[in-house]
Design a protein around this motif. Sequence first.
Motif, PDB file in Angstrom:
ATOM      1  N   ARG A  97      40.417  17.038 -43.763  1.00  0.00           N
ATOM      2  CA  ARG A  97      41.837  16.605 -42.812  1.00  0.00           C
ATOM      3  C   ARG A  97      42.527  16.675 -42.435  1.00  0.00           C
ATOM      4  O   ARG A  97      43.271  16.415 -43.618  1.00  0.00           O
ATOM      5  CB  ARG A  97      40.794  15.177 -42.154  1.00  0.00           C
ATOM      6  N   GLN A  98      43.412  16.999 -41.474  1.00  0.00           N
ATOM      7  CA  GLN A  98      44.655  17.621 -40.962  1.00  0.00           C
ATOM      8  C   GLN A  98      45.385  16.731 -40.830  1.00  0.00           C
ATOM      9  O   GLN A  98      45.130  16.001 -39.984  1.00  0.00           O
ATOM     10  CB  GLN A  98      44.723  18.869 -40.650  1.00  0.00           C
ATOM     11  N   TYR A  99      46.613  15.823 -41.161  1.00  0.00           N
ATOM     12  CA  TYR A  99      46.713  14.823 -41.382  1.00  0.00           C
ATOM     13  C   TYR A  99      48.187  15.264 -40.948  1.00  0.00           C
ATOM     14  O   TYR A  99      49.320  14.414 -39.869  1.00  0.00           O
ATOM     15  CB  TYR A  99      46.900  14.036 -42.279  1.00  0.00           C
ATOM     16  N   GLU A 100      48.814  16.540 -40.831  1.00  0.00           N
ATOM     17  CA  GLU A 100      50.666  16.573 -40.780  1.00  0.00           C
ATOM     18  C   GLU A 100      50.084  18.555 -40.571  1.00  0.00           C
ATOM     19  O   GLU A 100      48.972  18.906 -41.171  1.00  0.00           O
ATOM     20  CB  GLU A 100      51.549  16.691 -41.823  1.00  0.00           C
ATOM     21  N   ILE A 101      50.884  18.764 -39.926  1.00  0.00           N
ATOM     22  CA  ILE A 101      51.649  20.409 -39.028  1.00  0.00           C
ATOM     23  C   ILE A 101      50.805  21.266 -40.988  1.00  0.00           C
ATOM     24  O   ILE A 101      50.240  22.293 -40.263  1.00  0.00           O
ATOM     25  CB  ILE A 101      52.993  20.704 -38.863  1.00  0.00           C
ATOM     26  N   GLU A 139      49.199  13.220 -36.277  1.00  0.00           N
ATOM     27  CA  GLU A 139      48.280  11.682 -34.661  1.00  0.00           C
ATOM     28  C   GLU A 139      49.424  10.989 -34.441  1.00  0.00           C
ATOM     29  O   GLU A 139      48.978  10.580 -33.123  1.00  0.00           O
ATOM     30  CB  GLU A 139      48.234  10.266 -35.929  1.00  0.00           C
ATOM     31  N   GLY A 140      50.208  11.896 -34.440  1.00  0.00           N
ATOM     32  CA  GLY A 140      51.971  11.818 -33.354  1.00  0.00           C
ATOM     33  C   GLY A 140      52.310  10.463 -34.573  1.00  0.00           C
ATOM     34  O   GLY A 140      52.652   9.931 -34.389  1.00  0.00           O
ATOM     35  N   GLY A 145      48.547   5.273 -26.797  1.00  0.00           N
ATOM     36  CA  GLY A 145      49.985   4.518 -26.752  1.00  0.00           C
ATOM     37  C   GLY A 145      49.989   5.894 -27.986  1.00  0.00           C
ATOM     38  O   GLY A 145      50.943   5.289 -28.443  1.00  0.00           O
ATOM     39  N   ARG A 146      49.897   6.761 -27.901  1.00  0.00           N
ATOM     40  CA  ARG A 146      51.032   8.007 -28.878  1.00  0.00           C
ATOM     41  C   ARG A 146      50.481   8.964 -28.338  1.00  0.00           C
ATOM     42  O   ARG A 146      49.824   9.444 -27.869  1.00  0.00           O
ATOM     43  CB  ARG A 146      49.548   7.950 -30.805  1.00  0.00           C
ATOM     44  N   ILE A 147      51.682   9.874 -28.977  1.00  0.00           N
ATOM     45  CA  ILE A 147      52.453  10.777 -28.303  1.00  0.00           C
ATOM     46  C   ILE A 147      52.042  11.666 -29.656  1.00  0.00           C
ATOM     47  O   ILE A 147      52.993  11.629 -30.832  1.00  0.00           O
ATOM     48  CB  ILE A 147      53.528  10.931 -27.410  1.00  0.00           C
ATOM     49  N   ARG A 148      51.689  13.187 -29.105  1.00  0.00           N
ATOM     50  CA  ARG A 148      51.255  14.085 -30.442  1.00  0.00           C
ATOM     51  C   ARG A 148      51.440  15.438 -29.730  1.00  0.00           C
ATOM     52  O   ARG A 148      51.074  15.482 -28.624  1.00  0.00           O
ATOM     53  CB  ARG A 148      49.674  13.807 -30.772  1.00  0.00           C
ATOM     54  N   LEU A 149      51.365  16.362 -30.786  1.00  0.00           N
ATOM     55  CA  LEU A 149      51.009  17.813 -30.149  1.00  0.00           C
ATOM     56  C   LEU A 149      49.719  18.220 -30.017  1.00  0.00           C
ATOM     57  O   LEU A 149      49.311  17.934 -30.739  1.00  0.00           O
ATOM     58  CB  LEU A 149      52.183  18.876 -31.669  1.00  0.00           C
ATOM     59  N   THR A 150      49.403  19.439 -28.786  1.00  0.00           N
ATOM     60  CA  THR A 150      47.590  19.879 -28.731  1.00  0.00           C
ATOM     61  C   THR A 150      47.836  20.750 -29.628  1.00  0.00           C
ATOM     62  O   THR A 150      49.021  21.387 -30.992  1.00  0.00           O
ATOM     63  CB  THR A 150      48.130  20.718 -27.526  1.00  0.00           C
ATOM     64  N   ARG A 151      46.676  21.748 -29.861  1.00  0.00           N
ATOM     65  CA  ARG A 151      46.807  22.811 -31.183  1.00  0.00           C
ATOM     66  C   ARG A 151      47.209  23.338 -31.083  1.00  0.00           C
ATOM     67  O   ARG A 151      48.028  24.646 -31.154  1.00  0.00           O
ATOM     68  CB  ARG A 151      45.676  23.340 -31.197  1.00  0.00           C
ATOM     69  N   GLN A 152      47.325  23.968 -29.617  1.00  0.00           N
ATOM     70  CA  GLN A 152      48.796  24.745 -28.764  1.00  0.00           C
ATOM     71  C   GLN A 152      49.740  24.728 -28.754  1.00  0.00           C
ATOM     72  O   GLN A 152      50.521  25.546 -29.521  1.00  0.00           O
ATOM     73  CB  GLN A 152      48.416  25.152 -27.512  1.00  0.00           C
TER      74      GLN A 152
END
Length: 389
Positions: free
Chosen positions: A249-253, A331-332, A368-375
């Motif tokens: 599982r990807q958990y960081e960039i 997960e941002g 309630g979490r802000i994260r990057l999208t795949r793009q």
Amino acid sequence: MEVYIHIPFCVRKCAYCDFLSFAADDELKSRYMDALVTEIRDFPHDPPVSAESVYIGGGTPSILPAEQIAGIMDAVREVFILDADAEISMEANPGTVTEEKLRVYRDSGINRLSFGCQSADDEELKALGRIHTWEQFTESFALARKAGFTNLNIDLMSGLPGQTEASWEKSLRSAAALSPEHISAYSLILEKGTPMYDRYDAQAALLEKGISEAELRKKISADRYLPDEETERRMYDRTAEILSEYGFRQYEISNYAKEGYACRHNIGYWTGVPYVGVGLGASSYMKTTRYRNTSDMALYLRDSSLGRKWESLNEKDLMAEFVILGLRMTEGFSRGEFLHRFGRDIDRVYGSVIDRYVKLGLLEEKNGRIRLTRQGISVSNTVMEDFLP
């Protein structure tokens, strides 16, 4: 608190590496290790300080005699109270470990090894200036398993000279098939001052002039050609797809783990856990203060505190770091945690930036979490820069 210990020595510096590392003779290594242990023991420890993780990095720590690694761990235990389940990691290069070394590592408490493999293709390894082959890597990996290590990481690198999407997929599948607990998959970054930067700077210059791909390939041989930006993006997207097939599982960039094996030390960096860095050029972070040891070996050997540079962080610095480091995680970051730490709603500080990137499809908010999208991940540096003071 976390503890990072820097070993700057390598057999030979790789062509792409801009880390603080170099080859050295046994006398210098011995003097350095004495100074390193002294710095550890000089860290204030009355009352004793608890540590949840230790990371021995470099350089190549595994080129040292195993007894010196054990000596480091003895000093760490004199100063820090290690949690019962502390994650204790060490970086190792293929071909530099033996059954005896691995036994000593285990006996000294090291429970996680990170192997710098980079590729399953010997020609790609040669282009990077690596000192090992894929076969030597698999032998070292097997020795670590035989020695009882149940938490192993493999480093891989995309965007290499002459690398194709097919050869990258081969490296991913070859590494994943060994069933490590963790894979770090980074993209090659050409750093100024490295032999590889000097070699491929000509290609970058041609690209900047707007030369076509077809013409570029005519001018630069296939084994020296760096993948273009679109190819690298496809490589990145395929990484998560392929590794998920093997239970990662990807958990960081750039990091992928099986359940329960995400690197706790690195998560500490990204979530603002205080850390002390020991060794040449090592950095430390204590709440609102950061300091960095000298990179001058002669000065460090005289006294590790000489030439140390200090920096005080204000609230704007701390808020920016919270957001930028949090965005590295898939997960941002949490709105609630931002409010808890800084006593301010994040929209009052970064509302306009967040709104802009949400509308562009580069950021999203969920639970309630802000994260990057795949793009957004593919242009993460651009997004993160907008949160700087």
